[in-house]
Design an enzyme around this catalytic site. Structure first.
Site, PDB file in Angstrom:
ATOM      1  N   CYS A  92      26.495  36.058  16.412  1.00  5.17           N
ATOM      2  CA  CYS A  92      26.365  37.421  16.951  1.00  5.17           C
ATOM      3  C   CYS A  92      26.975  38.424  15.982  1.00  5.17           C
ATOM      4  O   CYS A  92      28.137  38.803  16.113  1.00  5.17           O
ATOM      5  CB  CYS A  92      27.065  37.517  18.299  1.00  5.17           C
ATOM      6  SG  CYS A  92      26.349  36.430  19.518  1.00  5.17           S
TER       7      CYS A  92
ATOM      8  N   CYS B 112       8.788  39.871  15.638  1.00  9.17           N
ATOM      9  CA  CYS B 112      10.244  39.690  15.650  1.00  9.17           C
ATOM     10  C   CYS B 112      10.856  40.204  14.349  1.00  9.17           C
ATOM     11  O   CYS B 112      12.026  39.966  14.085  1.00  9.17           O
ATOM     12  CB  CYS B 112      10.606  38.232  15.904  1.00  9.17           C
ATOM     13  SG  CYS B 112       9.802  37.097  14.779  1.00  9.17           S
TER      14      CYS B 112
ATOM     15  N   CYS C 139      34.212  37.298  22.077  1.00  3.50           N
ATOM     16  CA  CYS C 139      34.067  35.892  21.703  1.00  3.50           C
ATOM     17  C   CYS C 139      35.195  35.431  20.775  1.00  3.50           C
ATOM     18  O   CYS C 139      35.486  36.096  19.784  1.00  3.50           O
ATOM     19  CB  CYS C 139      32.723  35.696  21.021  1.00  3.50           C
ATOM     20  SG  CYS C 139      32.469  34.008  20.491  1.00  3.50           S
TER      21      CYS C 139
ATOM     22  N   GLU D 242      -2.567  27.900  17.464  1.00  3.92           N
ATOM     23  CA  GLU D 242      -1.149  27.618  17.177  1.00  3.92           C
ATOM     24  C   GLU D 242      -1.055  26.390  16.266  1.00  3.92           C
ATOM     25  O   GLU D 242      -1.840  25.454  16.390  1.00  3.92           O
ATOM     26  CB  GLU D 242      -0.434  27.380  18.516  1.00  3.92           C
ATOM     27  CG  GLU D 242       0.840  26.594  18.488  1.00  3.92           C
ATOM     28  CD  GLU D 242       1.974  27.282  17.757  1.00  3.92           C
ATOM     29  OE1 GLU D 242       2.182  28.492  17.938  1.00  3.92           O
ATOM     30  OE2 GLU D 242       2.666  26.578  16.997  1.00  3.92           O
TER      31      GLU D 242
HETATM   32  N1  SAH Z   1       3.388  33.709  21.420  1.00  4.80           N
HETATM   33  C1  SAH Z   1       4.271  32.602  21.583  1.00  4.80           C
HETATM   34  C2  SAH Z   1       4.848  32.058  20.272  1.00  4.80           C
HETATM   35  C3  SAH Z   1       5.355  33.057  19.285  1.00  4.80           C
HETATM   36  S1  SAH Z   1       6.403  32.423  18.014  1.00  4.80           S
HETATM   37  C4  SAH Z   1       5.393  32.945  22.544  1.00  4.80           C
HETATM   38  O1  SAH Z   1       5.642  34.119  22.836  1.00  4.80           O
HETATM   39  O2  SAH Z   1       6.036  32.031  23.049  1.00  4.80           O
HETATM   40  C5  SAH Z   1       5.336  32.146  16.683  1.00  4.80           C
HETATM   41  C6  SAH Z   1       4.510  30.903  16.808  1.00  4.80           C
HETATM   42  O3  SAH Z   1       3.692  30.822  15.643  1.00  4.80           O
HETATM   43  C7  SAH Z   1       5.291  29.584  16.840  1.00  4.80           C
HETATM   44  O4  SAH Z   1       4.874  28.832  17.957  1.00  4.80           O
HETATM   45  C8  SAH Z   1       4.898  28.864  15.534  1.00  4.80           C
HETATM   46  O5  SAH Z   1       4.830  27.463  15.672  1.00  4.80           O
HETATM   47  C9  SAH Z   1       3.537  29.463  15.281  1.00  4.80           C
HETATM   48  N2  SAH Z   1       3.029  29.477  13.890  1.00  4.80           N
HETATM   49  C10 SAH Z   1       3.722  29.594  12.736  1.00  4.80           C
HETATM   50  N3  SAH Z   1       2.891  29.674  11.695  1.00  4.80           N
HETATM   51  C11 SAH Z   1       1.628  29.617  12.191  1.00  4.80           C
HETATM   52  C12 SAH Z   1       0.328  29.670  11.602  1.00  4.80           C
HETATM   53  N4  SAH Z   1       0.164  29.801  10.300  1.00  4.80           N
HETATM   54  N5  SAH Z   1      -0.731  29.590  12.417  1.00  4.80           N
HETATM   55  C13 SAH Z   1      -0.585  29.464  13.769  1.00  4.80           C
HETATM   56  N6  SAH Z   1       0.617  29.410  14.370  1.00  4.80           N
HETATM   57  C14 SAH Z   1       1.708  29.484  13.598  1.00  4.80           C
END
Ligand code: SAH
Length: 488
Positions: free
Chosen positions: A81, A414, A72, A337
């Site tokens: 990255c 993550c 890059c 969520e």
């Molecule tokens: N399982 C989903 C999203 C994972 S990312 C996928 O794989 O696509 C984490 C998610 O947690 C995000 O959508 C974020 O908006 C949500 N989030 C963050 N804090 C939260 C909370 N206190 N309660 C519920 N959801 C939450």
């Protein structure tokens, strides 16, 4: 103590969460940019503190095994990255070690074999989402010009970028259309210092399965001048199906505000993972690497071990991606969520996939889950899936999970450090760590995703084969978890 601009030879032993090489000299810790574990470098001190210093690699004395010249052109200046100095195999080895170290050191699990990380065959052009900050720079003739690019590491200085090798080929046409629009319409880039100006970020997301692209401008206002001019340019870019605005009038680092204004075409992108179809709003979280997402979700589904009779909870469910994967194999799935648009998407996604056994709730998982259980004590949980942001699970949520005593917990994470912290808590209260599967969702970056399986072994403290060493001060206080009763 070091002084600014001093040159120090240092061997890099580790890498930080933000991608700096870590080395030690005379009891000081050095965080060295552009250096990777295994390198010995001459580092220039940029900032000296009492116990540590920030430095930059000026010259490589001995390169790390697997060191390569990044492909890059903006490697080193773009903050994206951080591992582009390493061959992909070495990147994977580093991520494997990161997960293993966290599981062992933070989690206290000494006899768990972490599965070999699943990497990509082609670790390029994998991202389905790009977000480019917009700013102003002085052009050749001395006049102010709009710039689009990426932030430099640890700063909000914009590195002008026309092309990112991690995004889908063709995204650069969207950037040129926006650049041209900014120049011709007079729409002013936002200035983070003063809080003035209009256009803050360009967001773009592509459904790889359908080819659909939606572009979203994040603006410090509710409208833009000459929107049809921008749309005329954008709609000629192959795949672009919609343009929207996101309103963010706060003086903040957070990219998105909480209002979406559709302007032209579609306001969501359609994508498929396996045979499940999803509508995705620009406001909703969606995994950025569709190839590896399928690997991750298949692993989560296998770990959930569903037979068709289970009640499953998917906490932090986003647009219901994992929920709907699971709903096909479970009796009932509940998703929780915090982002309302994501739950709207989740409900719509259940409908378009003909899945009637999934129910979704908006709110903080740590509030909504205990509340739903309190209102309906018979609701039950055979399997709980959690997929929290980097900070991991809220302790109130962990307490409710333990009280629900599901047979299996699938933890998608993550951040291996907060994952290990939470696993330690769950395993101190009757769960056994069965599987840890790292999956490389983010080639080039230091981040790594993991999918973990926990099985319930008892309601009491962990059995002796889980070698735990729970210390009171570790991240959470166990006594708080247990409602005030000290235990260690
Ligand atoms: N399982 C989903 C999203 C994972 S990312 C996928 O794989 O696509 C984490 C998610 O947690 C995000 O959508 C974020 O908006 C949500 N989030 C963050 N804090 C939260 C909370 N206190 N309660 C519920 N959801 C939450």
């Amino acid at each position: 103590m070091f002084s600014k601009n001093q040159i120090v030879p240092v061997t890099i032993e580790d890498i930080s969460d933000t991608g700096e090489g870590i080395g030690h000299v005379d009891g000081f810790t050095l965080f060295v940019s552009r250096a990777v574990p295994g390198d010995t470098v001459r580092a220039r001190i940029l900032k000296a503190k009492k116990t540590y210093a920030i430095a930059k690699a000026e010259e490589i004395i001995t390169p790390a095994p697997g060191r390569v010249t990044p492909e890059c052109p903006v490697a080193g200046s773009c903050g994206g990255c951080q591992l582009s100095y390493l061959a992909y195999e070495s990147q994977l080895a580093l991520k494997q070690k990161k997960v293993e170290d966290c599981i062992r050191r933070i989690g206290g699990f000494t006899d768990i074999a972490v599965q070999p990380i699943i990497g990509m065959d082609e670790p390029r052009a994998y991202r389905n989402k790009g977000q480019f900050p917009v700013g102003t720079a002085v052009g050749k003739g001395g006049a102010a010009e709009p710039v689009l690019g990426f932030y430099a590491g640890h700063s909000h200085r914009i590195v002008p970028t026309a092309l990112c090798g991690m995004l889908w080929p063709g995204h650069e046409e969207i950037l040129s259309a926006v650049r041209e629009y900014l120049t011709e319409s007079g729409a002013k880039p936002y200035d983070e210092e003063t809080g003035r100006g209009l256009v803050r970020h360009v967001l773009m997301r592509k459904g790889f399965a359908t080819g659909e692209i939606v572009v979203c401008l994040v603006v410090n206002g509710t409208k833009i001048p000459k929107p049809e001019f921008l749309w005329e340019h954008l709609k000629t870019v192959p795949g672009v199906v919609g343009l929207c605005l996101n309103v963010n009038r706060e003086k903040t680092n957070v990219i998105l505000g909480d209002r979406l204004i559709p302007l032209f075409g579609k306001a969501s992108v359609t994508d498929c993972i396996g045979d499940v179809r999803f509508e995705i709003s620009p406001m909703s979280f969606y995994q950025v690497n569709p190839v590896q997402t399928k690997v991750l979700y298949d692993t989560a589904l296998a770990y959930a071990g569903l037979t068709g009779n289970e009640t499953v909870w998917d906490l932090y469910c986003g647009i219901g991606t994992i929920s709907l994967f699971l709903a096909k194999a479970a009796k009932k799935v509940y998703g929780v969520e915090i982002v309302p648009e994501a739950i709207e998407n989740a409900k719509e996604n259940a409908r378009i996939n003909g899945l009637t056994n999934a129910e979704f709730y908006v709110g903080a998982a740590e509030e909504v889950f205990p509340q739903l259980v309190k209102e309906n004590p018979a609701i039950g949980a055979d399997v709980i899936v959690v997929d929290p942001p980097r900070k991991g699970c809220d302790e109130k949520l962990l307490t409710t999970m333990l009280a629900m005593a599901p047979s299996r917990i699938v933890y998608v994470s993550c951040d291996p450090a907060t994952l290990a912290r939470d696993l330690k808590i769950l395993c101190a209260e009757g769960y056994r760590l069965e599987r840890v599967q790292p999956v490389d969702q983010f080639p080039g970056s230091v981040h790594v995703e993991s999918c973990v399986l926990l099985e319930r072994v008892s309601n009491r403290k962990a059995d002796s084969y889980v070698k735990l060493n729970v210390k009171m001060a570790d991240y959470y206080r166990i006594k708080d978890l247990k409602g005030g009763e000290a235990d260690g």
